[in-house]
Design an enzyme around this catalytic site. Sequence first.
Site, PDB file in Angstrom:
ATOM      1  CG  ASP A 100      -7.329  10.857 -23.903  1.00 15.93           C
ATOM      2  OD1 ASP A 100      -6.306  10.145 -23.893  1.00 15.93           O
ATOM      3  OD2 ASP A 100      -8.472  10.408 -23.702  1.00 15.93           O
ATOM      4  NE  ARG A 146      -6.194  -3.171 -19.649  1.00 16.67           N
ATOM      5  CZ  ARG A 146      -6.256  -3.375 -20.960  1.00 16.67           C
ATOM      6  NH1 ARG A 146      -5.506  -4.291 -21.537  1.00 16.67           N
ATOM      7  NH2 ARG A 146      -7.071  -2.666 -21.723  1.00 16.67           N
ATOM      8  CB  THR A 181      -3.806   4.249 -21.932  1.00 18.25           C
ATOM      9  OG1 THR A 181      -3.577   4.260 -23.337  1.00 18.25           O
ATOM     10  CG2 THR A 181      -5.242   4.634 -21.632  1.00 18.25           C
ATOM     11  CE  LYS A 205      -6.167   2.450 -25.067  1.00 17.58           C
ATOM     12  NZ  LYS A 205      -7.215   3.492 -25.190  1.00 17.58           N
ATOM     13  CE1 TYR A 259      -4.289   0.794  -0.285  1.00 21.09           C
ATOM     14  CE2 TYR A 259      -4.381  -1.389   0.688  1.00 21.09           C
ATOM     15  CZ  TYR A 259      -4.994  -0.356   0.005  1.00 21.09           C
ATOM     16  OH  TYR A 259      -6.279  -0.481  -0.414  1.00 21.09           O
ATOM     17  CD  GLU A 264      -4.676   4.956   0.977  1.00 19.27           C
ATOM     18  OE1 GLU A 264      -4.573   5.551   2.054  1.00 19.27           O
ATOM     19  OE2 GLU A 264      -5.691   4.342   0.619  1.00 19.27           O
TER      20      GLU A 264
HETATM   21  C1  LIG Z   1      -8.299   3.801 -24.378  1.00 18.76           C
HETATM   22  C2  LIG Z   1      -8.635   5.229 -24.174  1.00 18.76           C
HETATM   23  C3  LIG Z   1      -9.044   5.713 -22.916  1.00 18.76           C
HETATM   24  C4  LIG Z   1      -9.439   4.831 -21.754  1.00 18.76           C
HETATM   25  O1  LIG Z   1      -8.592   3.910 -21.305  1.00 18.76           O
HETATM   26  P1  LIG Z   1      -9.053   2.691 -20.377  1.00 18.76           P
HETATM   27  O2  LIG Z   1      -7.759   2.210 -19.845  1.00 18.76           O
HETATM   28  O3  LIG Z   1      -9.757   1.729 -21.256  1.00 18.76           O
HETATM   29  O4  LIG Z   1      -9.956   3.211 -19.305  1.00 18.76           O
HETATM   30  C5  LIG Z   1      -9.238   7.081 -22.785  1.00 18.76           C
HETATM   31  N1  LIG Z   1      -9.054   7.916 -23.824  1.00 18.76           N
HETATM   32  C6  LIG Z   1      -8.707   7.481 -25.044  1.00 18.76           C
HETATM   33  C7  LIG Z   1      -8.543   8.461 -26.154  1.00 18.76           C
HETATM   34  C8  LIG Z   1      -8.485   6.128 -25.271  1.00 18.76           C
HETATM   35  O5  LIG Z   1      -8.154   5.722 -26.498  1.00 18.76           O
END
Ligand SMILES: *Cc1c(COP(=O)(O)O)cnc(C)c1O
Length: 423
Positions: free
Chosen positions: A201, A237, A228, A231, A55, A57
């Site tokens: 994003d 993740r 993220t 990807k 933990y 936090e």
């Molecule tokens: C994949 C994605 C997310 C969300 O990611 P998760 O890990 O699935 O919650 C947010 N914004 C964009 C543009 C994404 O492609």
Amino acid sequence: MTTYRDVLQSGDPDIFECLIGEENRQREGLELIPSENYTYPEVLALLGSVFTNKYSEGYPGRRYYGGQEFTDKVERLARDRACTLFRADHANVQPLSGSPMNQAVYLGLLEPGDTILAMDLSHGGHLTHGAPVSHMGHLFNFVRYKTTGAQGAIDTDDVLRLAQEHRPKLVLCGYTSYPRDFDYAPFRAIADEVGAYAMADVSHVGGLIASGVLANPMDAGFDVMTTTTHKSLRGPRGGMILCKKDIAKKIDASVFPGLQGGPHMNAVAAIAVTLKLADTAAFRTYAKQTLTNAAILADTLLAQGAHLITGGTSNHMLVVNTHSWLNMDGTAAEKVLDRVGLTTNKQIIPDDPLPPLRPSAIRLGTPAVTTRGMTEEHMTEIGTVMATALTHAGEEKKLAALGDQVRHLADGFPVPGLAARDD
Ligand SMILES: *Cc1c(COP(=O)(O)O)cnc(C)c1O
């Protein structure tokens, strides 16, 4: 020596069997979903490590629990590497995934009811950009800009007009299904014009930005950028928030204690190693090849008569309009391609005439197959198999032969961290 796997095999054979099944599925098929990738063995090692027991936090040097000697070191390294790689003043590496990462930004910088100007969902925006079914869509007032014309350009004069009319507190760039890059500078200027934060994003393209093959919004003076880590970055993740110094405190407080409790330190450690690996010549070569592969896949499909949204791609992603091309909806196309071992996903297109569960298109991407080491010639083969399968959808014998061809191709390119099949 008894391994974690041996213990699992005897402790829970049902789940062990599912693990073996998934490993074989990933080995034998080709992953073409643009948001997926095959992560590093280093990441797999850390995710299954004792960091998951801890933990933590709070933030390095300011924790609520003792025993943070190594977790503090890990998180500092992750933050420093993120700042260097993305040229940001500050990084928060604790978001549990992409959705909480975006929620933390909205909740940290805005008040409920405030307006956010974001990309229309059918034009490529993500669920977390205010989909009506999401909590954020209820909590904030999302206003939409769209792409225009056959090339899917974004008319920034129109974005400016919307901003002047609706006075957003935050202007958001970013997409989950848009096969082009953004020009970030005009968005920064529009945000300035109305006194809004500029946010990007870049979840899909984080790895392509880290390696310098796509533009970095932080270089255009954006206040905040989220990505993220699983990807194109190839990590575990997770989610990351990069920002300018003046909002660093707000962002940190919003992630913890605003939205989350203890960070997943096994994932934070894995993010740290991912960022080290992203800052290498090998990763830059990988990113460049990912773009080249997408371009070749697009050319191959176009030569077979396919209809591509925006006419092609300038990133890692393609959106194929199977409805206008073959009078086949994306759900049917996804199923045919699954049958031959090509994993894709159905996809809505701008102002889709078809319903969301049977939309007009499929979405493809090259990050995962490029991780396996595939290059131009393999993209030509995949594109040809794909077009052949889609144009011979009902012919079982033909599909079986194409399935064999895909399995044979996949056999030559092991999945990182997975031993070859031992049967
Ligand atoms: C994949 C994605 C997310 C969300 O990611 P998760 O890990 O699935 O919650 C947010 N914004 C964009 C543009 C994404 O492609």
